[in-house]
Design a protein around this motif. Structure first.
Motif, PDB file in Angstrom:
ATOM      1  N   ARG A  82      45.095 102.486 -35.187  1.00 48.71           N
ATOM      2  CA  ARG A  82      46.196 102.266 -34.248  1.00 48.71           C
ATOM      3  C   ARG A  82      46.577 100.801 -34.309  1.00 48.71           C
ATOM      4  O   ARG A  82      45.723  99.924 -34.295  1.00 48.71           O
ATOM      5  N   PHE A  83      47.888 100.520 -34.376  1.00 52.93           N
ATOM      6  CA  PHE A  83      48.400  99.154 -34.327  1.00 52.93           C
ATOM      7  C   PHE A  83      49.636  99.181 -33.461  1.00 52.93           C
ATOM      8  O   PHE A  83      50.621  99.855 -33.794  1.00 52.93           O
ATOM      9  N   VAL A  84      49.588  98.476 -32.324  1.00 58.60           N
ATOM     10  CA  VAL A  84      50.687  98.518 -31.360  1.00 58.60           C
ATOM     11  C   VAL A  84      50.939  97.151 -30.753  1.00 58.60           C
ATOM     12  O   VAL A  84      50.074  96.275 -30.758  1.00 58.60           O
ATOM     13  N   ALA A  85      52.138  97.005 -30.202  1.00 60.04           N
ATOM     14  CA  ALA A  85      52.476  95.877 -29.336  1.00 60.04           C
ATOM     15  C   ALA A  85      52.399  96.406 -27.911  1.00 60.04           C
ATOM     16  O   ALA A  85      52.785  97.545 -27.647  1.00 60.04           O
ATOM     17  N   PRO A 114      61.163 106.666 -43.984  1.00 64.26           N
ATOM     18  CA  PRO A 114      61.249 107.756 -43.008  1.00 64.26           C
ATOM     19  C   PRO A 114      62.327 107.442 -41.985  1.00 64.26           C
ATOM     20  O   PRO A 114      62.685 106.286 -41.763  1.00 64.26           O
ATOM     21  N   GLU A 115      62.855 108.481 -41.381  1.00 59.23           N
ATOM     22  CA  GLU A 115      63.827 108.296 -40.306  1.00 59.23           C
ATOM     23  C   GLU A 115      63.128 107.665 -39.108  1.00 59.23           C
ATOM     24  O   GLU A 115      61.933 107.846 -38.909  1.00 59.23           O
ATOM     25  N   ALA A 116      63.900 106.964 -38.299  1.00 65.41           N
ATOM     26  CA  ALA A 116      63.346 106.402 -37.069  1.00 65.41           C
ATOM     27  C   ALA A 116      62.909 107.554 -36.172  1.00 65.41           C
ATOM     28  O   ALA A 116      63.599 108.570 -36.075  1.00 65.41           O
ATOM     29  N   ARG A 143      57.671 102.057 -38.931  1.00 66.73           N
ATOM     30  CA  ARG A 143      58.779 102.533 -38.079  1.00 66.73           C
ATOM     31  C   ARG A 143      58.293 102.814 -36.661  1.00 66.73           C
ATOM     32  O   ARG A 143      58.963 102.470 -35.692  1.00 66.73           O
ATOM     33  N   GLU A 144      57.132 103.445 -36.538  1.00 64.94           N
ATOM     34  CA  GLU A 144      56.585 103.745 -35.211  1.00 64.94           C
ATOM     35  C   GLU A 144      56.259 102.459 -34.453  1.00 64.94           C
ATOM     36  O   GLU A 144      56.512 102.359 -33.252  1.00 64.94           O
ATOM     37  N   PHE A 145      55.725 101.458 -35.167  1.00 65.06           N
ATOM     38  CA  PHE A 145      55.445 100.175 -34.531  1.00 65.06           C
ATOM     39  C   PHE A 145      56.742  99.526 -34.043  1.00 65.06           C
ATOM     40  O   PHE A 145      56.800  99.003 -32.931  1.00 65.06           O
ATOM     41  N   ILE A 146      57.777  99.551 -34.873  1.00 62.47           N
ATOM     42  CA  ILE A 146      59.067  98.944 -34.510  1.00 62.47           C
ATOM     43  C   ILE A 146      59.618  99.581 -33.240  1.00 62.47           C
ATOM     44  O   ILE A 146      60.055  98.879 -32.316  1.00 62.47           O
ATOM     45  N   GLU A 147      59.618 100.911 -33.182  1.00 58.07           N
ATOM     46  CA  GLU A 147      60.164 101.603 -32.006  1.00 58.07           C
ATOM     47  C   GLU A 147      59.388 101.255 -30.743  1.00 58.07           C
ATOM     48  O   GLU A 147      59.967 101.011 -29.693  1.00 58.07           O
ATOM     49  N   ARG A 148      58.061 101.237 -30.828  1.00 60.16           N
ATOM     50  CA  ARG A 148      57.273 100.900 -29.642  1.00 60.16           C
ATOM     51  C   ARG A 148      57.498  99.441 -29.244  1.00 60.16           C
ATOM     52  O   ARG A 148      57.627  99.128 -28.064  1.00 60.16           O
TER      53      ARG A 148
END
Length: 189
Positions: free
Chosen positions: A13-16, A70-72, A150-155
């Motif tokens: 897991r890598f998140v802001a 991948p799509e957002a 992409r998942e990191f960017i959205e979060r």
């Protein structure tokens, strides 16, 4: 002095994320993997710019290397809070980004803010001794797939936008009691 490199290639897991109420939030990047948990503190603007530059990096990788992106994510992804305990390893001074063509992964490196950045050079002789001043600084290195990026960017964008709403006139954050808006010559609205 020895430095530590916290490498997660790839992390589980890598998140802001943040700790604290809006207006008093502390922003963190947090990586988990292999039984380790590393949290590094940074500024809100660094999180925002990281998301923006990661998006640009993915676009450039697609353009130059033909990487399929991948799509957002349409649905909200990881909305869980930061893992506890949130112990700050260091405060981020520099963020580095790269795209590894061989493995088609994004590499993010967060480098600790060092005293070197705050010092004023008095002698020209010292410059030759320190070719790479950030070599002795702690760092967090994470390798992500384009999908995980992409998942990191959205979060990261959701975390940044979850703060105090901006003033419609000046763009500064509004406190619950309002603020002294420069567009109103210091008067409360």
């Amino acid at each position: 002095m020895t430095h530590q490199v916290h490498a997660f290639e790839p992390p589980e897991r890598f998140v802001a994320g943040t700790v604290g109420p809006p207006g008093e939030r502390t922003f963190f990047l947090q990586a988990r993997g292999g039984g380790r948990l590393v949290s590094v503190a940074l500024e809100k603007v660094q999180v925002s710019l990281l998301a923006e530059k990661l998006e640009e990096l993915l676009t450039e990788a697609q353009r130059r290397f033909g990487v399929e992106l991948p799509e957002a994510p349409v649905a909200a992804g990881d909305n869980e809070p930061l893992d506890t305990p949130v112990d700050e390893e260091f405060r981020v001074g520099t963020l580095g980004l790269a795209f590894d063509v061989d493995s088609a992964t994004v590499v993010i490196e967060a480098i600790a803010a060092g005293e070197v950045e705050a010092e004023v050079e008095l002698d020209d002789e010292d410059e030759d001794e320190d070719d790479e001043p950030d070599e002795d600084l702690d760092r967090l290195r994470v390798r992500l797939t384009p999908q995980a990026t992409r998942e990191f960017i959205e979060r990261a964008r959701r975390v940044v936008n979850a703060g105090r709403p901006p003033c419609p006139l000046c763009g500064q954050p509004l406190d619950p009691a309002g603020h002294l808006c420069p567009r109103h010559n210091g008067y409360h609205r």
